[in-house]
Design an enzyme around this catalytic site. Sequence first.
Site, short mmCIF file in Angstrom:
data_model
loop_
_atom_site.label_atom_id
_atom_site.label_comp_id
_atom_site.label_asym_id
_atom_site.label_seq_id
_atom_site.Cartn_x
_atom_site.Cartn_y
_atom_site.Cartn_z
CB THR A 169 83.69 37.94 -9.72
OG1 THR A 169 84.45 39.03 -10.02
CG2 THR A 169 82.88 37.12 -10.68
CG ASP B 129 89.83 50.16 -3.78
OD1 ASP B 129 88.86 50.51 -3.21
OD2 ASP B 129 91.09 49.85 -3.49
CB THR C 174 83.48 47.82 -8.68
OG1 THR C 174 83.77 46.56 -9.02
CG2 THR C 174 81.86 48.05 -8.81
CB ILE C 175 84.96 52.30 -6.10
CG1 ILE C 175 84.15 51.32 -5.26
CG2 ILE C 175 84.81 53.96 -5.71
CD1 ILE C 175 84.66 51.32 -3.75
CD GLU D 225 93.22 47.72 -12.10
OE1 GLU D 225 93.94 47.30 -13.08
OE2 GLU D 225 92.90 46.82 -11.20
#
Length: 351
Positions: A10, A67, A69-70, A280
Site C-alpha cells: 500500500t 520509513d 517498513t524499513i 512511531e
Amino acid sequence: MRARVIFNPTSGREIVKKHLVEIFQVYEEAGYETSAYATTPEPKSAQNEAERAARAGFDLIVAAGGDGTINEVVNGMAGLKKRPKLAIIPAGTTNDYARALHIPRNNLVEAAKIIHKKQSFFMDVGEAVMGKDLSYFINIGGGGMMTELTYDVPSQLKTIFGYLAYFVKGAEILPRIKPIPMHIEYDDGTFEGEATMFLVALTNSIGGFEQIAPDALLDDGKFTLIIVKTSNLPDVLRLVAQVLNGGKHITNPNILYKKTSKIIARPGNASKMMINLDGEYGGNAPVVFTNLHQHIEIIASTDDLQKAVDHKDETSEVLEDAFIKEVEGLTNSDINGDGEIHSSTKEAYEK
C-alpha cells in the site's frame, strides 16, 4: 546468493507492486535469486518476515516501502548474531533514511540499481530499552510534546504534501505545546530542567528536514542529542527557520546540542513521557538509548554519500524561503506580554 524483497503493497499508492518485475530483474542481474513478501496489516508483519528470512540464510533483504517498513525490517534483523545485508527501495512519504543515504526517491528501479555499484558500508543502529521492551531504530528517537506531532499528522495529508504536512499540523498544535521536566544523561553530562522535546538522531534528515543534525554521520558510533528548551512560540518559529536556513539552530541558546553514544531519559516527575522511534510510538520513558556502532551492512552508493544534500523541489524552496523571511521579520509588536504571538499574526502564520 538469495535476496528477499519485503514490500508494503500500500506504500506510495501501491507503486512497488507496479514495478516489482523490474525490481526483480535488477537483483537477478546482480546475481541474486530473488523472491518477495507482501506485508499484511498484522502487527510486525515486515519485522517477522525479516527475522525469518535472516534466520533462513538469505544474503540480502530489501526493504521496499516507507520509513515504517524499513524500521520493521531493521527490528527483525538487528537482534540476530548473523545479519544479512540490507538494501532500501523508498516508496513512502518523507523517506528520511533514503534521503540521508542519497538513494533515489522518485524512481524505485533506479534505487534498486544501486546494487550494481557493488558498494556498501556498515551503519549505526539505535537500541532503545524501556523496561523489558527492546526496540531498534535507524533514524530518530525522542520524547516530549513536539515529538507527538508525528503521531497526529494524518497519513493522507502526508501522502499529498509530504514533509510540508508537518508545517500544517505544527501550526495547529504549537500554541498548545508546554515544556515538561526532563532528566537526560549523556556521555559528558546531564540535563535537568524543562524542555519541549529531545531528539536522538542517527541521520541528518528528520521529517524531511535535512539540517536538523547537519553534522550527523551514519557510522561514527555517536547519536546527535538535541534538546529544545523553549516552548515560546516565536522562539520555536525562529528555531524552525534556522533549521531551514542551513542548520544554524545548533548554536541557539534554546538548544542543547551534543554528540553521545548513550542516553538515559526520563520525565523529571511522575508525568508520562511517550517515546518516538522512527516516527512511531515506541513506549514510555524511562528509556536507555545505546548506539550500536556499524551494526548492519547496507547497500548504498558510497560515492554519493560524499556529495551535498540533494536539492528540494521548487515549491518547497519557495515556501521555505518565504517562511524564513516572515520569521526573521518578527518584531516586538507581533508578540504579546506573555511571549506569544498576537492572534492576528498567528492566524497569518497558520495560513
